[in-house]
Design an enzyme around this catalytic site. Structure first.
Site, PDB file in Angstrom:
ATOM      1  N   LYS A 177       4.300   9.189   8.628  1.00  0.00           N
ATOM      2  CA  LYS A 177       4.112   8.634   9.974  1.00  0.00           C
ATOM      3  C   LYS A 177       5.119   9.196  11.001  1.00  0.00           C
ATOM      4  O   LYS A 177       4.980  10.340  11.393  1.00  0.00           O
ATOM      5  CB  LYS A 177       4.089   7.109   9.887  1.00  0.00           C
ATOM      6  CG  LYS A 177       2.913   6.681   8.965  1.00  0.00           C
ATOM      7  CD  LYS A 177       2.458   5.265   9.036  1.00  0.00           C
ATOM      8  CE  LYS A 177       1.140   5.110   8.299  1.00  0.00           C
ATOM      9  NZ  LYS A 177       1.158   4.337   7.065  1.00  0.00           N
ATOM     10  N   TYR A 236       0.848  -1.189   0.000  1.00  0.00           N
ATOM     11  CA  TYR A 236       0.000   0.000   0.000  1.00  0.00           C
ATOM     12  C   TYR A 236       0.879   1.232   0.000  1.00  0.00           C
ATOM     13  O   TYR A 236       1.843   1.311   0.764  1.00  0.00           O
ATOM     14  CB  TYR A 236      -0.894   0.002   1.247  1.00  0.00           C
ATOM     15  CG  TYR A 236      -1.771   1.232   1.375  1.00  0.00           C
ATOM     16  CD1 TYR A 236      -2.833   1.450   0.495  1.00  0.00           C
ATOM     17  CD2 TYR A 236      -1.543   2.176   2.373  1.00  0.00           C
ATOM     18  CE1 TYR A 236      -3.640   2.572   0.604  1.00  0.00           C
ATOM     19  CE2 TYR A 236      -2.357   3.303   2.497  1.00  0.00           C
ATOM     20  CZ  TYR A 236      -3.399   3.485   1.608  1.00  0.00           C
ATOM     21  OH  TYR A 236      -4.185   4.609   1.737  1.00  0.00           O
ATOM     22  N   ASP A 269       9.300   2.889  -0.288  1.00  0.00           N
ATOM     23  CA  ASP A 269       8.248   3.529   0.497  1.00  0.00           C
ATOM     24  C   ASP A 269       8.500   3.167   1.958  1.00  0.00           C
ATOM     25  O   ASP A 269       8.121   2.095   2.415  1.00  0.00           O
ATOM     26  CB  ASP A 269       6.875   3.039   0.023  1.00  0.00           C
ATOM     27  CG  ASP A 269       5.747   3.677   0.830  1.00  0.00           C
ATOM     28  OD1 ASP A 269       6.037   4.348   1.843  1.00  0.00           O
ATOM     29  OD2 ASP A 269       4.579   3.496   0.440  1.00  0.00           O
TER      30      ASP A 269
HETATM   31  C1  LIG Z   1       0.494   4.807   5.719  1.00  0.00           C
HETATM   32  C2  LIG Z   1       1.225   4.525   4.478  1.00  0.00           C
HETATM   33  C3  LIG Z   1       1.135   5.360   3.353  1.00  0.00           C
HETATM   34  C4  LIG Z   1       0.163   6.496   3.259  1.00  0.00           C
HETATM   35  O1  LIG Z   1       0.415   7.500   4.184  1.00  0.00           O
HETATM   36  P1  LIG Z   1      -0.785   8.519   4.560  1.00  0.00           P
HETATM   37  O2  LIG Z   1      -0.143   9.487   5.490  1.00  0.00           O
HETATM   38  O3  LIG Z   1      -1.862   7.689   5.152  1.00  0.00           O
HETATM   39  O4  LIG Z   1      -1.222   9.155   3.278  1.00  0.00           O
HETATM   40  C5  LIG Z   1       1.950   5.094   2.275  1.00  0.00           C
HETATM   41  N1  LIG Z   1       2.813   4.066   2.305  1.00  0.00           N
HETATM   42  C6  LIG Z   1       2.920   3.234   3.351  1.00  0.00           C
HETATM   43  C7  LIG Z   1       3.908   2.128   3.331  1.00  0.00           C
HETATM   44  C8  LIG Z   1       2.125   3.427   4.465  1.00  0.00           C
HETATM   45  O5  LIG Z   1       2.206   2.571   5.493  1.00  0.00           O
END
Ligand SMILES: *Cc1c(COP(=O)(O)O)cnc(C)c1O
Length: 429
Positions: A267, A144, A239
């Site tokens: 995060k 994701y 990511d």
């Molecule tokens: C949470 C998450 C996102 C998205 O971040 P948001 O601040 O919710 O837009 C993208 N990549 C990974 C791996 C994530 O865990």
């Protein structure tokens, strides 16, 4: 456990906000029932509006690595707010934040702040395409990357499929250039690059996956990725929105020894405020406007309150790296959970890297999206609610990672394991 106030709060919210929540994962869709509404939080604990107390293993889905309402973070936000909360003009705090990120994350030489993880991955993709002049992007099923149109694609099968959108409202054109591969499948990756490597702008992945439950990369997978992207001139984007500052001070890339071209952060980087960032090699980052032609902007980007909170958290993680301690307690938890699950004879797999973990209700190793989906989600729901009734708040889906904070110490682990033993006994009866 009495949860009537949360119930009425949810009923009210459902008439006002789609599904009653501002992000779908919060609605308890994966486990049924009503989400709890939070009043406040402190350290490892959440307190709901009915007055119940829970040990929290979500930590706002990752950011709260120092625990909730850390005194230094609260103080930084308060003293900053007094001076004004947004200017739409540069502050020195933004350079301080950039310096910290660059000093901690090995591959980042230059960085741009944004407001969420989604913005970070979206911007990194555009940059990779702008830099290479190519269109194709490669992602992996079950990873994701936020709600970016071109990344909201899953693959239903092992086959290399050109993407089909997994949400209405995404035109086919948006995902036509997205190739979805199986995580940890080195052969498929090689074949794809050999067929069309010179058209691939970038590969984006979670270096350790948290978003299909916790799944580590196999040995060799990341190495092969780095080799192929270099060979074919594609940009490698890690990511690390979830793993950044979580698995080590320098994220998964430092822990696993892989050097990406671009990294997406989120995060933890915002210390609990809405922040994201993307950064990497100077040569690529210099293409971002206004130093280069690739457009990307944000009215609230680099917001002072967010910078203040993030700077405090990153500084703390850099000065007093808690990663050995996090590993020790998370390992104790893993061993204890495994013992509890074994004695109940319920099929299970526990995947864990550092302070991120998932208890899968399945008997076969979980290495990708397909094997994760073999899990018994009904059994997971039973376990989830049994734990809730004993004051332990786990991620409300089988396909999400749990997080420990530095406040999850021996006493908290003991309480959690007692709850787990009782919960396993209950769902087994
Ligand atoms: C949470 C998450 C996102 C998205 O971040 P948001 O601040 O919710 O837009 C993208 N990549 C990974 C791996 C994530 O865990």
């Amino acid at each position: 456990m009495q949860r009537s106030k949360s119930k009425s709060a949810f009923d009210r919210a459902k008439g006002l906000i789609p599904g009653g929540v501002n992000s779908p994962a919060r609605a308890f869709g994966g486990v049924g029932g009503t989400p709890i509404f939070i009043d406040h939080a402190a350290g490892p604990y959440l307190f709901d509006i009915d007055g119940n107390k829970y040990i929290d293993f979500i930590g706002s889905w990752g950011p709260m690595i120092l625990g909730h309402a850390h005194p230094k973070v609260v103080e930084a936000i308060q003293t900053t707010a007094i001076k004004g909360s947004s200017f739409g003009a540069p502050t020195e705090m933004e350079s301080q934040m950039a310096e910290l990120i660059i000093s901690m994350v090995p591959s980042i030489e230059m960085v741009r702040m944004v407001n969420s993880g989604t913005e970070a991955t979206m911007s990194a993709l555009r940059l990779a395409r702008g830099y290479t002049g190519r269109d194709l992007i490669v992602k992996f099923a079950g990873c994701y990357h936020g709600h970016v149109d071109s990344l909201l694609v899953q693959a239903g099968s092992a086959a290399t499929t050109l993407g089909v959108p997994s949400s209405p409202g995404i035109p086919k054109g948006c995902t036509a250039d997205t190739i979805v591969l199986r995580y940890n499948d080195i052969e498929e990756l090689k074949n794809t690059f050999n067929k069309m490597g010179d058209k691939i702008a970038c590969v984006i992945l979670e270096p350790v996956v948290g978003n299909m439950g916790l799944i580590p990369p196999s040995s060799g997978f990341l190495k092969e990725l780095r080799g192929l992207t270099t060979q074919f001139g594609a940009v490698l984007i890690l990511d690390e929105v979830m793993t950044g500052f979580r698995l080590s001070a320098g994220g998964a890339q430092q822990l696993l020894g892989i050097e990406p071209d671009l990294t997406a952060l989120g995060k933890i980087v915002g210390g609990g405020l809405p922040v994201g960032a993307y950064g990497g090699k100077k040569e690529i980052m210099a293409k971002v406007m206004p130093s280069g032609p690739v457009y990307q902007a944000g009215t609230l980007s680099g917001n002072p309150l967010a910078m203040a909170a993030g700077i405090v958290v990153l500084t703390e993680l850099k000065k007093n790296p808690p990663y050995e301690k996090l590993e020790k307690y998370a390992q104790r938890l893993e061993v204890g959970l495994r013992e509890a699950a074994y004695s109940s004879k319920i099929p299970h797999v526990i995947n864990r890297v550092g302070s991120m973990w998932t208890l899968f209700f399945t008997s076969t190793p979980v290495t990708d999206y397909d094997s994760a989906k073999l899990s018994d989600t009904k059994m997971f729901s039973k376990f989830f609610w049994a734990m809730m009734d004993r004051g332990v708040y786990l991620p409300c889906s089988q396909f999400e990672a749990a997080f420990n904070s530095i406040t999850h110490d021996d006493a908290i682990i003991d309480l959690t394991l007692k709850a787990a033993r009782d919960s396993f006994a209950e769902i087994n009866s």
